[in-house]
Design a protein around this motif. Sequence first.
Motif, mmCIF file in Angstrom:
data_model
loop_
_atom_site.group_PDB
_atom_site.id
_atom_site.type_symbol
_atom_site.label_atom_id
_atom_site.label_comp_id
_atom_site.label_asym_id
_atom_site.label_seq_id
_atom_site.Cartn_x
_atom_site.Cartn_y
_atom_site.Cartn_z
ATOM 1 N N VAL A 108 69.508 35.790 16.135
ATOM 2 C CA VAL A 108 69.551 35.584 14.687
ATOM 3 C C VAL A 108 70.078 34.188 14.378
ATOM 4 C CG1 VAL A 108 69.883 38.038 14.176
ATOM 5 C CG2 VAL A 108 71.873 36.566 14.525
ATOM 6 N N THR A 109 69.925 33.792 13.120
ATOM 7 C CA THR A 109 70.459 32.525 12.617
ATOM 8 C C THR A 109 71.299 32.797 11.375
ATOM 9 O OG1 THR A 109 68.588 31.229 13.444
ATOM 10 C CG2 THR A 109 69.889 30.261 11.660
ATOM 11 N N ASP A 110 72.500 32.246 11.340
ATOM 12 C CA ASP A 110 73.328 32.321 10.142
ATOM 13 C C ASP A 110 72.833 31.233 9.193
ATOM 14 O OD1 ASP A 110 75.248 32.282 8.161
ATOM 15 O OD2 ASP A 110 76.932 32.545 9.539
ATOM 16 N N ASN A 111 72.161 31.637 8.125
ATOM 17 C CA ASN A 111 71.546 30.676 7.208
ATOM 18 C C ASN A 111 72.581 29.794 6.524
ATOM 19 O OD1 ASN A 111 72.016 33.409 5.781
ATOM 20 N ND2 ASN A 111 71.812 31.988 4.055
ATOM 21 N N ARG A 112 73.847 30.198 6.533
ATOM 22 C CA ARG A 112 74.882 29.421 5.839
ATOM 23 C C ARG A 112 75.254 28.169 6.620
ATOM 24 N NH1 ARG A 112 79.263 34.064 5.575
ATOM 25 N NH2 ARG A 112 78.599 34.081 7.774
ATOM 26 N N THR A 113 75.082 28.212 7.951
ATOM 27 C CA THR A 113 75.459 27.063 8.792
ATOM 28 C C THR A 113 74.341 26.633 9.734
ATOM 29 O OG1 THR A 113 76.402 28.568 10.432
ATOM 30 C CG2 THR A 113 77.901 27.690 8.760
ATOM 31 N N ASN A 114 73.222 27.403 9.735
ATOM 32 C CA ASN A 114 72.087 27.152 10.632
ATOM 33 C C ASN A 114 72.462 27.271 12.106
ATOM 34 O OD1 ASN A 114 70.061 26.704 8.671
ATOM 35 N ND2 ASN A 114 70.789 24.596 8.370
ATOM 36 N N LEU A 115 73.500 28.018 12.421
ATOM 37 C CA LEU A 115 73.848 28.312 13.813
ATOM 38 C C LEU A 115 73.056 29.537 14.288
ATOM 39 C CD1 LEU A 115 77.743 27.870 13.815
ATOM 40 C CD2 LEU A 115 76.026 26.318 14.777
ATOM 41 N N SER A 116 72.438 29.417 15.476
ATOM 42 C CA SER A 116 71.642 30.506 16.041
ATOM 43 C C SER A 116 72.273 30.985 17.343
ATOM 44 C CB SER A 116 70.200 30.037 16.307
ATOM 45 O OG SER A 116 69.575 29.611 15.113
ATOM 46 N N TRP A 117 72.160 32.281 17.607
ATOM 47 C CA TRP A 117 72.706 32.843 18.842
ATOM 48 C C TRP A 117 72.055 34.208 19.094
ATOM 49 C CZ3 TRP A 117 74.484 33.837 14.180
ATOM 50 C CH2 TRP A 117 75.144 35.027 13.900
ATOM 51 N N GLY A 118 72.198 34.719 20.328
ATOM 52 C CA GLY A 118 71.669 36.044 20.668
ATOM 53 C C GLY A 118 70.596 35.972 21.740
ATOM 54 N N GLY A 119 69.667 36.922 21.710
ATOM 55 C CA GLY A 119 68.621 37.001 22.722
ATOM 56 C C GLY A 119 69.209 37.230 24.109
ATOM 57 N N VAL A 120 69.873 38.370 24.312
ATOM 58 C CA VAL A 120 70.648 38.640 25.521
ATOM 59 C C VAL A 120 69.783 39.319 26.578
ATOM 60 C CG1 VAL A 120 72.697 39.782 26.438
ATOM 61 C CG2 VAL A 120 72.718 38.860 24.105
ATOM 62 N N THR A 121 69.940 38.930 27.837
ATOM 63 C CA THR A 121 69.243 39.572 28.952
ATOM 64 C C THR A 121 70.242 39.972 30.037
ATOM 65 O OG1 THR A 121 68.808 37.423 29.987
ATOM 66 C CG2 THR A 121 67.082 38.333 28.574
ATOM 67 N N ALA A 122 69.902 41.028 30.763
ATOM 68 C CA ALA A 122 70.703 41.500 31.893
ATOM 69 C C ALA A 122 69.894 41.284 33.167
ATOM 70 C CB ALA A 122 71.041 42.979 31.726
ATOM 71 N N THR A 123 70.431 40.523 34.103
ATOM 72 C CA THR A 123 69.732 40.181 35.343
ATOM 73 C C THR A 123 70.569 40.647 36.525
ATOM 74 O OG1 THR A 123 68.759 38.231 34.293
ATOM 75 C CG2 THR A 123 68.734 38.317 36.710
ATOM 76 N N GLY A 124 69.957 41.418 37.412
ATOM 77 C CA GLY A 124 70.705 41.924 38.552
ATOM 78 C C GLY A 124 69.906 42.912 39.357
ATOM 79 N N GLY A 125 70.626 43.809 40.044
ATOM 80 C CA GLY A 125 69.972 44.742 40.940
ATOM 81 C C GLY A 125 70.591 46.118 40.900
ATOM 82 N N ARG A 126 69.813 47.078 41.368
ATOM 83 C CA ARG A 126 70.237 48.466 41.439
ATOM 84 C C ARG A 126 69.763 49.042 42.760
ATOM 85 N NH1 ARG A 126 71.174 52.899 37.904
ATOM 86 N NH2 ARG A 126 71.055 51.476 36.131
ATOM 87 N N ILE A 127 70.583 49.880 43.376
ATOM 88 C CA ILE A 127 70.194 50.571 44.597
ATOM 89 C C ILE A 127 70.594 52.029 44.461
ATOM 90 C CG2 ILE A 127 72.354 50.032 45.807
ATOM 91 C CD1 ILE A 127 70.639 49.819 48.381
ATOM 92 N N GLY A 128 69.742 52.910 44.982
ATOM 93 C CA GLY A 128 70.020 54.333 44.894
ATOM 94 C C GLY A 128 69.556 55.066 46.135
ATOM 95 N N VAL A 129 70.174 56.197 46.396
ATOM 96 C CA VAL A 129 69.792 57.029 47.529
ATOM 97 C C VAL A 129 69.842 58.484 47.087
ATOM 98 C CG1 VAL A 129 72.156 57.151 48.403
ATOM 99 C CG2 VAL A 129 70.237 57.575 49.953
ATOM 100 N N SER A 130 68.900 59.293 47.588
ATOM 101 C CA SER A 130 68.862 60.711 47.257
ATOM 102 C C SER A 130 68.569 61.524 48.506
ATOM 103 C CB SER A 130 67.805 60.995 46.185
ATOM 104 O OG SER A 130 66.501 60.679 46.669
#
Length: 375
Positions: A238-260
């Motif tokens: 998003v962008t705060d229109n009052r100051t034109n500062l933008s932030w966000g767009g979050v991603t999670a990068t990593g790994g998962r392992i499982g056993v059954s």
Amino acid sequence: ERNAVATGSSSTSLANITSLGTIPTDFYKGKIPPKPETTRIVASRGKNPLNDPFAMDTEIPNPVALPKYMANNISVKPTSTEEALQEIKETQSPQVLAGLSFRSRTGDSGSSRLTDTQTPVEIRMPLGDGKVAARVTPVNLNSGSVAQNTYSSLTYGSGPLATGTVNTPQVSGLGLSLAYDVNNLGLDIGMTPQGFQYSTITGGIRYGTFVNSANTIRVNGALSSRPVTDSVLSFGGVTDNRTNLSWGGVTATGGRIGVSKSFGVDNANALYANASYHAIEGNNVDSNTRTEFSGGVYKEFRQTGSERFRIGLNMTNFSFNKDLSYYTYGQGGYFSPQQYLAVSIPLSVEGQQEDLIYSVTGSLGWQSFNQDGSN
């Protein structure tokens, strides 16, 4: 520390209808999680759909939801040779699928509240021993209007550094993805929707195989980069229109392992355990990490040849390094407790009567979490 006891149930009645992908599990901010309201209408005649590249495979489990391991292993086998041949034919034939998914969550208007509507269209084609899928997904996100009061102004965007009225954060975009599944291997690559404040390349690779001759011990692994879809801020930015500062767009990068380990008659029961680690990054958002451990057991009771009942016990524990659940500049807008523990007893009944496939699931769960808060 916060505690909650929750119950829930869902039912599905399907006849040759399958999902286009998993709607990401809802995420919650700094309070006892409300029950998400989700409606999905999907039309398809295919089976074993490819994973949704928009679905974060590190989602926070809902204690009233069936554990992912159980959900991924529920299937109803064809009751005749004709149906088995039809399934093979569908697997080897080109397919066009279209669907609608709707996800909503209550919360503070303009920040933690979320309405997410997606209308994916997918084309699948056989390629070698596998199948390739190309998907186009229009996405609309809406969190309502930021309240025009002092508290909302101070806790959003630039906070006390800004003056004026905050515009409503509502975004739309077009997501693209390409995936390939063959035997035990799955690959996908895509982009979060063009038209969002930030569009990010996503993708993943997953592989699973049995490691003993009896085919009772299975190991699964995955590496991925997925969007965090808690809020308009974390998903699109998003962008705060009052100051034109933008932030966000979050991603999670990593790994998962499982056993059954499956056991019992026809290997219908199982023990399972999973572990994962992800680095969580966003644009002008503080860095974070997430560690998760989960495990459980389930037992199946066959009632008839085409119907079965399952009951299980599941425990999940995860933690984030930082609490970035707020909506000022530099925060991520996603649920990030420093400790989270959930225990659930899931139940499921699945079966098939001629062309009708049905599944009813429910669970009783308990959860506890604490957050350190943010500066």
